[in-house]
Motif scaffolding. Sequence first.
Motif, PDB file in Angstrom:
ATOM      1  N   VAL A   2      38.000  28.437  11.002  1.00  0.00           N
ATOM      2  CA  VAL A   2      39.027  27.434  10.746  1.00  0.00           C
ATOM      3  C   VAL A   2      38.657  26.092  11.376  1.00  0.00           C
ATOM      4  O   VAL A   2      37.749  26.012  12.205  1.00  0.00           O
ATOM      5  N   ARG A  61      40.774  22.006  12.284  1.00  0.00           N
ATOM      6  CA  ARG A  61      42.001  21.205  12.245  1.00  0.00           C
ATOM      7  C   ARG A  61      41.768  20.025  11.308  1.00  0.00           C
ATOM      8  O   ARG A  61      40.860  19.234  11.507  1.00  0.00           O
ATOM      9  N   VAL A  62      42.613  19.925  10.290  1.00  0.00           N
ATOM     10  CA  VAL A  62      42.539  18.826   9.336  1.00  0.00           C
ATOM     11  C   VAL A  62      43.933  18.225   9.222  1.00  0.00           C
ATOM     12  O   VAL A  62      44.882  18.937   8.872  1.00  0.00           O
ATOM     13  N   LYS A 105      46.697  20.171  10.886  1.00  0.00           N
ATOM     14  CA  LYS A 105      46.994  21.535  10.454  1.00  0.00           C
ATOM     15  C   LYS A 105      45.722  22.371  10.438  1.00  0.00           C
ATOM     16  O   LYS A 105      44.628  21.864  10.177  1.00  0.00           O
ATOM     17  N   TRP A 106      45.880  23.673  10.722  1.00  0.00           N
ATOM     18  CA  TRP A 106      44.745  24.585  10.649  1.00  0.00           C
ATOM     19  C   TRP A 106      44.393  24.835   9.193  1.00  0.00           C
ATOM     20  O   TRP A 106      45.255  25.150   8.381  1.00  0.00           O
ATOM     21  N   THR A 107      43.117  24.672   8.877  1.00  0.00           N
ATOM     22  CA  THR A 107      42.618  24.878   7.529  1.00  0.00           C
ATOM     23  C   THR A 107      41.514  25.931   7.568  1.00  0.00           C
ATOM     24  O   THR A 107      40.618  25.853   8.414  1.00  0.00           O
ATOM     25  N   THR A 108      41.584  26.894   6.660  1.00  0.00           N
ATOM     26  CA  THR A 108      40.552  27.923   6.584  1.00  0.00           C
ATOM     27  C   THR A 108      39.324  27.353   5.891  1.00  0.00           C
ATOM     28  O   THR A 108      39.411  26.849   4.776  1.00  0.00           O
TER      29      THR A 108
END
Length: 128
Positions: A80, A82-83, A86-89
């Motif tokens: 993951v 942070r974008v 928010k956490w992005t997979t």
Amino acid sequence: MLHSNSPRPTQTVSLGGYLFEATLSRTWPARALATEDGAMIIAQSGSDEFYIGGSGLTILFFRDPDLDAKLCGVASLEEVDRVSGKWTTIRHLNGDQSNQGRQLSMAPHEVHIYRVSLYAVDSNSKQQ
């Protein structure tokens, strides 16, 4: 943090009812050290969910025997980032990348963050 010259080949961290056993990453099939140093940081985000950041380590997961006699495994493992707050997979790691749900192998020279969901079951429960 582990180094190739550390007096102990493993270090174990206890958090949230689980043990995280770290060793320096090794190559396959030669089993030579992939790096001289490795490090990780673990943050618990839910009852069975953790964020692990680091590099150069292989992490095995166990249930803390001081808590209960359950067995544990990896329910899901994702890289993951942070974008925009928010956490992005970035990618889902499958069985080939997690030794069939038994471990997390971190890249030897790149720091990544992983979201790990674990599960615990009674060791005497019967499979149907």
